[in-house]
Structure formats: structure tokens, C-alpha cells
Motif scaffolding. Structure first.
Motif, short mmCIF file in Angstrom:
data_model
loop_
_atom_site.label_atom_id
_atom_site.label_comp_id
_atom_site.label_asym_id
_atom_site.label_seq_id
_atom_site.Cartn_x
_atom_site.Cartn_y
_atom_site.Cartn_z
N THR A 179 30.23 12.50 32.16
CA THR A 179 30.28 12.59 30.69
C THR A 179 31.48 11.83 30.13
O THR A 179 31.91 12.09 29.01
CB THR A 179 30.37 14.07 30.26
OG1 THR A 179 31.51 14.67 30.91
CG2 THR A 179 29.11 14.83 30.65
N TYR B 230 22.28 21.25 36.96
CA TYR B 230 23.10 20.22 37.60
C TYR B 230 23.97 19.46 36.60
O TYR B 230 24.51 18.42 36.94
CB TYR B 230 22.18 19.25 38.36
CG TYR B 230 21.19 19.95 39.25
CD1 TYR B 230 21.60 20.49 40.48
CD2 TYR B 230 19.87 20.13 38.87
CE1 TYR B 230 20.71 21.17 41.29
CE2 TYR B 230 18.97 20.81 39.68
CZ TYR B 230 19.40 21.32 40.89
OH TYR B 230 18.52 21.99 41.69
N ARG B 231 24.13 19.99 35.40
CA ARG B 231 24.85 19.24 34.38
C ARG B 231 26.32 19.05 34.70
O ARG B 231 26.95 18.11 34.20
CB ARG B 231 24.70 19.93 33.03
CG ARG B 231 25.33 21.31 32.93
CD ARG B 231 24.98 21.97 31.61
NE ARG B 231 25.60 23.29 31.47
CZ ARG B 231 25.32 24.13 30.47
NH1 ARG B 231 24.43 23.77 29.55
NH2 ARG B 231 25.91 25.30 30.40
N GLU B 232 26.89 19.91 35.56
CA GLU B 232 28.31 19.75 35.90
C GLU B 232 28.55 18.49 36.72
O GLU B 232 29.68 18.02 36.84
CB GLU B 232 28.81 20.97 36.66
CG GLU B 232 28.16 21.16 38.02
CD GLU B 232 28.61 22.45 38.70
OE1 GLU B 232 29.72 22.47 39.25
OE2 GLU B 232 27.84 23.43 38.68
N LEU C 86 27.08 15.62 35.97
CA LEU C 86 26.81 14.49 35.09
C LEU C 86 28.12 13.83 34.66
O LEU C 86 29.08 14.50 34.29
CB LEU C 86 26.04 14.96 33.85
CG LEU C 86 25.63 13.88 32.85
CD1 LEU C 86 24.62 12.92 33.46
CD2 LEU C 86 25.03 14.53 31.60
N GLU D 213 13.33 17.80 33.66
CA GLU D 213 14.07 18.16 32.43
C GLU D 213 14.27 19.67 32.36
O GLU D 213 15.31 20.14 31.88
CB GLU D 213 13.29 17.69 31.20
CG GLU D 213 13.35 16.18 30.95
CD GLU D 213 14.67 15.72 30.39
OE1 GLU D 213 15.60 16.55 30.26
OE2 GLU D 213 14.81 14.53 30.11
N ASP E 298 25.93 29.08 28.24
CA ASP E 298 25.68 28.59 26.88
C ASP E 298 25.96 29.67 25.84
O ASP E 298 26.46 29.38 24.75
CB ASP E 298 24.23 28.09 26.75
CG ASP E 298 24.01 26.77 27.48
OD1 ASP E 298 25.01 26.10 27.78
OD2 ASP E 298 22.85 26.42 27.74
N ILE F 217 23.12 29.26 33.64
CA ILE F 217 23.32 28.26 32.58
C ILE F 217 23.15 28.90 31.20
O ILE F 217 23.92 28.63 30.27
CB ILE F 217 22.33 27.09 32.74
CG1 ILE F 217 22.58 26.35 34.06
CG2 ILE F 217 22.43 26.13 31.57
CD1 ILE F 217 23.97 25.75 34.18
N ALA G 43 17.06 20.41 35.01
CA ALA G 43 18.26 19.56 34.98
C ALA G 43 19.53 20.28 34.54
O ALA G 43 20.62 19.97 35.04
CB ALA G 43 18.01 18.34 34.10
N PRO G 44 19.45 21.25 33.59
CA PRO G 44 20.69 21.92 33.17
C PRO G 44 21.47 22.56 34.32
O PRO G 44 22.69 22.71 34.23
CB PRO G 44 20.18 23.00 32.19
CG PRO G 44 18.95 22.39 31.61
CD PRO G 44 18.30 21.66 32.76
#
Length: 271
Positions: A71, A65-67, A69, A59, A256, A252, A62-63
Motif C-alpha cells: 500500500t 490477505y490485505r496485510e 498488499l 474478491e 473493520d 477481518i 481477498a480481505p
């Protein structure tokens, strides 16, 4: 439920994933399976507290690799698989391909096209590599028109380099796919491997001074262009392009901050 029934039927190994990367186009979470099987004859006797700690670590990173995901939906369970029956690996690659083309909004069209493309190609099994061949060609069919653009892998497949398809391919599809194909317009009837020339010595010669061991040579043999680039980056002969470098958590955080600032500006303008 499928896993439980498979276990009851005698399966002794199942594929799972730690919770942060589970479901969607991935496997079920290992944590829930351990709890479900606890106290049964199939209890794996794994320490769930250690798995939870591993999940917490994932966790935290993980951010980065969010691209990757998917969605396209809120649901973490793809109930559509009951209809389209597309394996998770195929979905991941198709989502990536559509994102690159800025056409993710057309994924439902690809889902509808896939069964037809698979039928056209003689119902190849949806496992690597033929699953990716079908998936890529379905995306191309949606974006550019049916068989207006054909991948080289699809041409190799129809030509027979992946073996004989489970169901014969129509002459119409063969003609469209093999149009302009470098090997010819008529599929082979022999064993595909009989057409392959010995390549190892050639690969060794072409990577002389670059490949340090057999693994390096094999990387080049499998992926000539990207393999050479990778080996140059690996041994510091060329810098890796910025666009290919993995994101850091600092990257990241900066993203943000920009997103938060942009939202604040928009909110002020619309207030």
C-alpha cells in the motif's frame, strides 16, 4: 505491451494472474490478455465468464490477505520498475521485511541502495535465490548502515557456496562480508557441492518418530528449525501459535468494526 510483443515474437506461454491479485508486484491480469488476443492467431480460447466467476470468488476472500498488499502507492502499475528493474517477488519480500521493522517509509532508500548492493556482490542475477539475498542485504544496509549487519546467506554467497559471481567481488567487500564468517575469510575456488557432507541419513535420524514420509524429512532438511515446528503443528503434537494462524473473514470483520468505531470516536473529538 511487453507480453503482446513477446507473443508476436514467438513466445507460446505467458504468466498471468486473476484480476484481484494482478498488477502491483504481480503479473498482468489474465482477463485483459484473453480479450486482447481474441480473434488473433494466438487466441487462447478460454471461457472468460468462468474466469470472471473465479475472480469474484477471490474478491470474496481477498480481505484475509490485505496485510500482504503493498500500500506504499496508489498506482496499481509500478512505473518505477522502468528505473529500478526489481522483480515483483523481490518487492513483495522487501515490503514485508520493512513492515516487520516498521520502516516501510524507507522503501525508496532501499530502491536506491539495491543497484549498489548488487554491484558490490558482482551483479548476481535477480532470480531466486540470489535476488532475495541482494534484496535482504540492501534492506539491512539501509536500516543499519552498509554491511554493518550481514545475512548468513550473503556470507555464503560471497564465500562461493552459490557459485562464482558474474563479476569479481572487490577485496574490500569480501573483507566486510566475511568478517567473523564461520567457514573462513577466503572464498572457495572449487565446486560448492564438493564441500557438502551427505545429510539425508542424518535428517532421517533427527526426525525419527516425527517424519511420516520422505517429504517430511526433506522439509526438515531444508528448514531445520521451522521444519521441526511445522511438522509438530502438522501432526498435532504442539498447537500452532495464534500469531501464525491465518486470518478468517470473521477476524477481518472484527478489525473493520474496531477501525470504524475508532474513526467515529476521533471524529466526535475533533468536531
Amino acid at each position: 505491451m511487453t507480453y503482446l510483443k513477446a507473443i508476436e515474437a514467438g513466445v507460446d506461454i505467458i504468466d498471468t494472474s486473476l484480476a484481484p491479485f494482478a498488477l502491483r508486484s504481480s503479473q498482468p491480469a489474465v482477463e485483459s490478455m484473453i480479450v486482447a488476443l481474441g480473434g488473433t492467431p494466438w487466441d487462447p480460447r478460454l471461457d472468460i465468464s468462468k474466469l470472471l466467476k473465479l475472480g469474484e470468488y477471490l474478491e470474496s476472500i481477498a480481505p484475509k490477505y490485505r496485510e500482504f498488499l503493498d500500500t506504499t502507492k496508489m498506482a496499481v502499475i509500478d512505473t518505477g520498475v522502468l528505473i529500478h528493474q526489481i522483480p515483483g517477488g523481490m518487492i513483495s519480500n522487501m515490503v514485508s521485511q520493512l513492515k516487520q521493522q516498521k520502516a516501510l517509509n524507507r522503501i525508496d532508500e532501499v530502491y536506491a541502495e539495491l543497484p549498489q548492493t548488487r554491484k558490490d556482490l558482482g551483479y548476481p542475477p535477480l532470480v531466486t535465490p540470489t535476488s532475495q539475498i541482494v534484496g535482504v542485504q540492501a534492506v539491512l544496509n539501509v536500516l543499519f548502515g552498509r554491511y554493518k549487519m550481514v545475512s548468513m546467506e550473503t556470507q555464503d554467497y560471497v564465500y562461493g557456496l552459490y557459485g562464482r559471481p558474474p563479476v569479481p567481488i572487490s577485496e574490500e567487500v569480501k573483507k566486510k562480508v566475511l568478517k567473523g564468517y564461520k567457514r573462513g575469510k577466503e572464498p572457495i575456488a572449487c565446486r560448492p557441492a564438493d564441500l557438502i557432507e551427505p545429510e539425508m541419513e542424518k535428517a532421517k535420524e533427527e526426525t525419527k518418530g516425527l517424519a511420516k514420509d520422505l517429504c517430511d524429512t526433506l522439509i526438515y532438511a531444508l528448514y531445520p528449525k521451522t521444519g521441526i515446528d511445522f511438522l509438530k503443528w502438522k501432526y498435532g503434537l504442539e498447537p500452532m501459535p495464534e500469531r501464525l494462524k491465518p486470518k478468517t473473514l470473521e477476524d477481518i470483520q472484527r478489525e473493520d468494526e474496531v477501525i470504524t468505531k475508532s474513526k467515529s470516536v476521533v471524529k466526535k473529538k475533533t468536531a
